[in-house]
Design a protein around this motif. Structure first.
Motif, PDB file in Angstrom:
ATOM      1  N   THR A 138      45.541  48.703  33.652  1.00 43.61           N
ATOM      2  CA  THR A 138      44.831  48.482  34.918  1.00 43.61           C
ATOM      3  C   THR A 138      43.535  49.291  34.885  1.00 43.61           C
ATOM      4  OG1 THR A 138      46.900  48.199  36.138  1.00 43.61           O
ATOM      5  CG2 THR A 138      44.910  48.647  37.431  1.00 43.61           C
ATOM      6  N   LEU A 139      42.456  48.652  35.301  1.00 43.29           N
ATOM      7  CA  LEU A 139      41.169  49.324  35.410  1.00 43.29           C
ATOM      8  C   LEU A 139      40.942  49.703  36.869  1.00 43.29           C
ATOM      9  CD1 LEU A 139      38.418  50.201  34.282  1.00 43.29           C
ATOM     10  CD2 LEU A 139      37.618  47.858  34.653  1.00 43.29           C
ATOM     11  N   TYR A 140      40.861  50.997  37.133  1.00 44.05           N
ATOM     12  CA  TYR A 140      40.609  51.501  38.483  1.00 44.05           C
ATOM     13  C   TYR A 140      39.122  51.815  38.612  1.00 44.05           C
ATOM     14  CZ  TYR A 140      45.661  52.031  38.882  1.00 44.05           C
ATOM     15  OH  TYR A 140      47.015  51.785  38.929  1.00 44.05           O
ATOM     16  N   PHE A 141      38.484  51.229  39.629  1.00 45.31           N
ATOM     17  CA  PHE A 141      37.069  51.520  39.846  1.00 45.31           C
ATOM     18  C   PHE A 141      36.727  51.345  41.318  1.00 45.31           C
ATOM     19  CE2 PHE A 141      36.957  46.958  39.394  1.00 45.31           C
ATOM     20  CZ  PHE A 141      35.848  46.516  40.120  1.00 45.31           C
ATOM     21  N   ARG A 142      35.550  51.810  41.650  1.00 49.10           N
ATOM     22  CA  ARG A 142      35.097  51.753  43.036  1.00 49.10           C
ATOM     23  C   ARG A 142      34.473  50.389  43.284  1.00 49.10           C
ATOM     24  NH1 ARG A 142      32.466  55.824  42.708  1.00 49.10           N
ATOM     25  NH2 ARG A 142      33.935  57.316  43.590  1.00 49.10           N
ATOM     26  N   PRO A 143      35.089  49.540  44.098  1.00 51.74           N
ATOM     27  CA  PRO A 143      34.572  48.186  44.286  1.00 51.74           C
ATOM     28  C   PRO A 143      33.326  48.171  45.168  1.00 51.74           C
ATOM     29  CG  PRO A 143      36.449  48.533  45.707  1.00 51.74           C
ATOM     30  CD  PRO A 143      36.325  49.771  44.855  1.00 51.74           C
ATOM     31  N   THR A 168      32.859  42.911  42.340  1.00 51.97           N
ATOM     32  CA  THR A 168      34.084  43.080  43.118  1.00 51.97           C
ATOM     33  C   THR A 168      35.251  43.288  42.155  1.00 51.97           C
ATOM     34  OG1 THR A 168      34.603  40.725  43.100  1.00 51.97           O
ATOM     35  CG2 THR A 168      33.185  41.532  44.894  1.00 51.97           C
ATOM     36  N   LEU A 169      36.387  43.654  42.699  1.00 53.52           N
ATOM     37  CA  LEU A 169      37.585  43.790  41.867  1.00 53.52           C
ATOM     38  C   LEU A 169      37.907  42.475  41.160  1.00 53.52           C
ATOM     39  CD1 LEU A 169      39.824  45.818  44.348  1.00 53.52           C
ATOM     40  CD2 LEU A 169      38.833  46.683  42.223  1.00 53.52           C
ATOM     41  N   ALA A 170      37.789  41.382  41.903  1.00 57.21           N
ATOM     42  CA  ALA A 170      38.122  40.077  41.332  1.00 57.21           C
ATOM     43  C   ALA A 170      37.128  39.683  40.243  1.00 57.21           C
ATOM     44  CB  ALA A 170      38.153  39.019  42.429  1.00 57.21           C
ATOM     45  N   GLN A 171      35.864  39.985  40.432  1.00 58.07           N
ATOM     46  CA  GLN A 171      34.857  39.602  39.444  1.00 58.07           C
ATOM     47  C   GLN A 171      35.029  40.361  38.131  1.00 58.07           C
ATOM     48  OE1 GLN A 171      31.476  40.353  41.960  1.00 58.07           O
ATOM     49  NE2 GLN A 171      31.227  38.199  42.516  1.00 58.07           N
ATOM     50  N   LEU A 172      35.288  41.656  38.222  1.00 55.14           N
ATOM     51  CA  LEU A 172      35.474  42.421  36.996  1.00 55.14           C
ATOM     52  C   LEU A 172      36.792  42.048  36.319  1.00 55.14           C
ATOM     53  CD1 LEU A 172      33.733  44.381  35.493  1.00 55.14           C
ATOM     54  CD2 LEU A 172      34.926  46.271  36.579  1.00 55.14           C
ATOM     55  N   ARG A 173      37.783  41.712  37.127  1.00 54.61           N
ATOM     56  CA  ARG A 173      39.061  41.261  36.564  1.00 54.61           C
ATOM     57  C   ARG A 173      38.855  39.976  35.763  1.00 54.61           C
ATOM     58  NH1 ARG A 173      41.655  40.146  41.110  1.00 54.61           N
ATOM     59  NH2 ARG A 173      42.206  42.355  41.379  1.00 54.61           N
ATOM     60  N   ALA A 174      38.058  39.058  36.298  1.00 51.95           N
ATOM     61  CA  ALA A 174      37.808  37.796  35.604  1.00 51.95           C
ATOM     62  C   ALA A 174      36.970  38.011  34.348  1.00 51.95           C
ATOM     63  CB  ALA A 174      37.098  36.823  36.546  1.00 51.95           C
ATOM     64  N   GLN A 175      35.986  38.886  34.445  1.00 54.95           N
ATOM     65  CA  GLN A 175      35.081  39.131  33.320  1.00 54.95           C
ATOM     66  C   GLN A 175      35.801  39.732  32.128  1.00 54.95           C
ATOM     67  OE1 GLN A 175      31.761  41.650  34.370  1.00 54.95           O
ATOM     68  NE2 GLN A 175      31.442  42.283  32.256  1.00 54.95           N
ATOM     69  N   ALA A 181      42.035  47.589  40.099  1.00 54.70           N
ATOM     70  CA  ALA A 181      42.530  48.151  41.348  1.00 54.70           C
ATOM     71  C   ALA A 181      41.476  49.098  41.901  1.00 54.70           C
ATOM     72  CB  ALA A 181      43.854  48.883  41.141  1.00 54.70           C
ATOM     73  N   ASP A 182      41.546  49.315  43.203  1.00 51.36           N
ATOM     74  CA  ASP A 182      40.609  50.210  43.868  1.00 51.36           C
ATOM     75  C   ASP A 182      40.826  51.640  43.374  1.00 51.36           C
ATOM     76  OD1 ASP A 182      39.354  51.935  45.903  1.00 51.36           O
ATOM     77  OD2 ASP A 182      39.141  50.090  47.072  1.00 51.36           O
ATOM     78  N   LEU A 183      39.737  52.350  43.182  1.00 54.40           N
ATOM     79  CA  LEU A 183      39.813  53.731  42.701  1.00 54.40           C
ATOM     80  C   LEU A 183      40.604  54.619  43.662  1.00 54.40           C
ATOM     81  CD1 LEU A 183      38.774  55.428  40.294  1.00 54.40           C
ATOM     82  CD2 LEU A 183      36.800  56.040  41.702  1.00 54.40           C
ATOM     83  N   ASP A 184      40.668  54.231  44.934  1.00 54.31           N
ATOM     84  CA  ASP A 184      41.445  55.009  45.899  1.00 54.31           C
ATOM     85  C   ASP A 184      42.930  55.042  45.556  1.00 54.31           C
ATOM     86  OD1 ASP A 184      39.177  55.588  47.319  1.00 54.31           O
ATOM     87  OD2 ASP A 184      39.485  54.039  48.842  1.00 54.31           O
ATOM     88  N   GLU A 185      43.376  54.107  44.744  1.00 54.81           N
ATOM     89  CA  GLU A 185      44.791  54.041  44.363  1.00 54.81           C
ATOM     90  C   GLU A 185      45.100  54.858  43.106  1.00 54.81           C
ATOM     91  OE1 GLU A 185      46.063  49.959  44.068  1.00 54.81           O
ATOM     92  OE2 GLU A 185      44.669  49.335  45.659  1.00 54.81           O
ATOM     93  N   LEU A 186      44.071  55.462  42.503  1.00 52.18           N
ATOM     94  CA  LEU A 186      44.263  56.115  41.215  1.00 52.18           C
ATOM     95  C   LEU A 186      45.202  57.306  41.300  1.00 52.18           C
ATOM     96  CD1 LEU A 186      43.468  56.416  38.208  1.00 52.18           C
ATOM     97  CD2 LEU A 186      41.617  57.915  38.975  1.00 52.18           C
TER      98      LEU A 186
END
Length: 527
Positions: A138-143, A168-175, A181-186
Motif C-alpha cells: 500500500t502506498l500512503y500519501f497525502r491526497p 488523487t488516491l484513485a489516480q495514483l492507484r490507477a497509474q 491510502a491517505d497518509l493520515d492512516e499511516l
C-alpha cells in the motif's frame, strides 16, 4: 557601550513579544487575508477537479516484480520504505524534492512526486499476497486537498495554489497499479500488532534515516509494544533494518529491460549536453569564471531534457582537473589547457548517466597531454576487454591498473617493477589514480552502494548490470614527484557500460574517445 544593558531574548519572549508565534510569521510575506468573506470566496466557483484516471504506467509491472522479489526475502515481516520529507534549503524555501531511491525503485515514482509518502508491504499468509507473494503493498500519501479547504490556497508546501495539481488516491492507484491510502492512516498501519513473532507480533523492517518522523514512529512502536520496554535493544532492530537496506540495494545490481531503456535515454541526453558545452567553449574562455559557463550550459540542457543533473557537475579546467570532485567550478578556462567534464543527465524516472570526457580547450592536444590521454584510454580499453558475464567486478579495475602501472614505469615516473607496483605491498601508482575504475550506476550515480562486497567487488558480472569504466591520471601542479611537463594535467575518460549476453555495450559510445576523434568532433562543432 558602557551603561547600556543589552536586552535578553528567549524563545518564549520572541514568540510573545509581538503576540505572533514564530511558526506563523512566514505568512507575513504573503499578507494572506483571514476574513470569513475571503475564505468563503476562495472556496467557491471553481470548475470540478478532474477525476479522470490515467493509464497504467509502463513501469508498473516492473515495480510489481521488484516488490515481489523483496517480499520473497522477508516473509512475515512488515517492510516500510519512506519517500522522505521535503528538505529545507533556506528558511522557508525547500530543495526540489527527490524520493529515496529504494522507494522510487519499488513504486516506479520519479521526479518530484509525493513528499512524506511511505510504501508499506504488509505480511500475509505465504503465497496469498500480491502476485502470489508474501505481502500486500500500500502506498500512503497525502491526497489532493479539496478546494473547499484552507490548505488549497494557504499551504505553500502542498496547496494547489502554490505547487499545482496533485493526484488523487484513485489516480495514483490507477497509474501505478498499486493500492493507495491517505497518509493520515499511516500511523495505525505501522504500529498495529508490532512485536516479536515469538509472542505473536509483527516485526518491522524500516529503511532508516530517510524520514525522521517515520523513524521515530517505528522506534516508539517497538518500545511501547515490548513486554519489557526498558530491555528493548534498538541496536538489534537497527541491524535488521540494515539488512533490508542491503537487500534493496542488491536488488538493483541487475537492471530490468525498462531500467535499461531509462539508462539509454539518460546517456543519450548527456551526450547532447557535452556537445552543447563544446559549442559554448568560446564563451567559457572569454569569461573570468569559465568553468561556471561550462557548468551552466550542461545544467540548462539537463533541466530541459530530463529532470536535471544526476549529481553536481565537475567542470574542471587546468589544474582543477586533478581534484577528483572539483564542483566549485569557479576557475578560468584557458587555451592550451585541458577541461575535464564529468556530468550526467537524470531522467524524469531518476535514472542517471555518469560520463566524463577530457577535452583540449584549444581543440588540439599538446604532445604530453596526448600521451597522458592515450594511456588513460588504453587503460579503459583494457577494462572493456575483460568485462563480460562471469568475470569478477574487481577484475575490471585490475586490468586498467596494469596498463597505467606499465606506462608510469615506461615514462620513468616509477622506478619499481610493475609486478611489485601492482602487489598489495606496492600500489605506488595509486598516487596518480586514487579512485576505483568502476561503480554501479542507476537510480543513484553510485548505485547499489549498500550491497555486500561479495556481490559487488567480488560479484560476477551478469547480463543487465550497468556500471562505469573510468580510469584516470592526475598530476597536480605542485607534485614534485613528476617532471614539470606533467604537472597540472588531469585526464579521466568515463563511459557507461551495459553487460549483455555476449559481452558489453558502451552506452556512451556516441561521444568520441580517441584523441583524434575528440579533436575532429570539436572542430566539427566549432564550424
Amino acid at each position: 557601550m558602557e551603561g547600556v544593558t543589552e536586552p535578553t531574548m528567549t524563545p518564549e519572549t520572541a514568540a510573545t513579544s509581538s503576540g505572533q508565534p514564530l511558526e506563523d510569521r512566514v505568512n507575513n510575506r504573503s499578507q494572506r487575508p483571514s476574513s470569513d468573506a475571503f475564505k468563503a470566496f476562495m472556496s467557491s466557483q471553481w470548475a470540478p477537479a478532474s477525476q479522470e484516471l490515467p493509464p497504467v504506467d509502463e513501469v508498473a509491472a516492473c515495480a510489481a516484480g521488484r516488490r515481489r522479489a523483496i517480499s520473497e526475502a522477508f516473509p512475515g515481516e512488515r517492510l516500510v520504505l519512506p519517500a522522505g520529507p521535503l528538505k529545507v534549503r533556506s528558511n522557508d524555501t525547500d530543495y526540489m524534492f527527490r524520493p529515496h531511491s529504494a522507494f522510487a525503485h519499488l513504486t516506479g515514482l520519479g521526479v518530484d512526486h509525493e513528499p512524506d509518502a511511505v510504501l508499506v508491504l504488509e505480511p500475509v499468509d505465504p503465497g496469498t499476497g500480491d502476485d502470489g507473494g508474501n505481502h500486500r503493498a500500500t502506498l500512503y500519501f497525502r491526497p489532493l486537498a479539496g478546494r473547499d479547504t484552507e490548505q488549497f490556497y494557504a499551504n505553500s508546501r502542498s496547496g494547489e495554489f502554490w505547487i499545482g495539481k496533485r493526484p488523487t488516491l484513485a489516480q495514483l492507484r490507477a497509474q501505478l497499479a498499486l493500492p493507495t491510502a491517505d497518509l493520515d492512516e499511516l500511523e495505525v498501519a505501522l504500529t498495529k500488532n508490532v512485536g516479536e513473532p515469538s509472542i505473536g507480533g509483527t516485526r518491522i523492517r524500516l529503511v532508516r534515516d530517510v524520514d525522521p518522523a517515520v523513524d521515530a514512529l517505528v522506534d516508539t512502536a517497538r518500545i511501547n509494544t515490548a513486554i519489557n520496554p526498558e530491555e528493548v535493544d534498538l541496536s538489534a532492530d537497527d541491524a535488521r533494518d540494515g539488512v533490508l537496506s542491503e537487500a534493496l540495494s542488491e536488488l538493483r545490481l541487475v537492471k530490468d529491460p525498462w531500467e535499461v531503456g531509462q539508462m539509454r535515454s539518460a546517456v543519450a541526453a548527456t551526450v547532447e549536453g557535452f556537445a552543447d558545452v563544446v559549442r559554448a567553449l568560446p564563451r567559457a574562455i572569454a569569461h573570468h569564471r569559465g568553468e561556471r559557463i561550462v557548468e551552466g550550459t550542461f545544467a540548462a540542457h539537463a533541466r530541459a531534457e530530463g529532470n536535471g543533473l544526476g549529481y553536481e557537475t565537475i567542470a574542471a579546467a587546468g589544474d582543477h582537473a586533478t581534484t577528483l570532485h572539483w564542483i566549485t567550478n569557479n576557475g578560468q578556462v584557458r587555451e592550451g589547457e585541458l577541461l575535464l567534464l564529468d556530468a550526467g543527465v537524470e531522467a524524469d524516472s531518476l535514472y542517471t548517466a555518469d560520463v566524463t570526457r577530457t577535452l583540449p580547450v584549444s581543440g588540439t592536444f599538446s604532445p604530453v597531454q596526448r600521451k597522458v590521454y592515450q594511456a588513460v584510454l588504453d587503460a579503459a580499453d583494457a577494462a572493456f576487454a575483460v568485462a563480460r558475464p562471469g568475470v569478477r567486478f574487481r577484475d575490471i579495475h585490475t586490468a586498467a591498473m596494469k596498463v597505467l602501472a606499465e606506462r608510469l614505469v615506461e615514462w620513468g615516473l616509477l622506478d619499481v617493477a610493475v609486478e611489485e607496483i601492482l602487489s598489495p605491498e606496492g600500489q605506488q601508482h595509486r598516487r596518480w589514480m586514487p579512485h576505483g575504475t568502476s561503480h554501479h550506476l542507476g537510480l543513484d550515480v553510485h548505485d547499489c552502494a549498500q550491497a555486500r562486497a561479495e556481490l559487488y567487488l567480488d560479484g560476477l558480472l551478469q547480463e543487465g548490470m550497468v556500471f562505469t569504466i573510468e580510469p584516470g591520471l592526475y598530476f597536480k601542479a605542485d607534485d614534485l614527484a613528476v617532471p614539470e611537463e606533467y604537472r597540472g594535467i588531469g585526464v579521466r575518460i568515463e563511459d557507461d557500460v551495459l553487460v549483455t549476453a555476449e559481452g558489453t555495450t558502451n552506452l556512451s559510445a556516441a561521444l568520441p574517445r580517441t584523441p583524434e576523434a575528440v579533436e575532429a568532433w570539436m572542430a566539427e562543432l566549432a564550424d
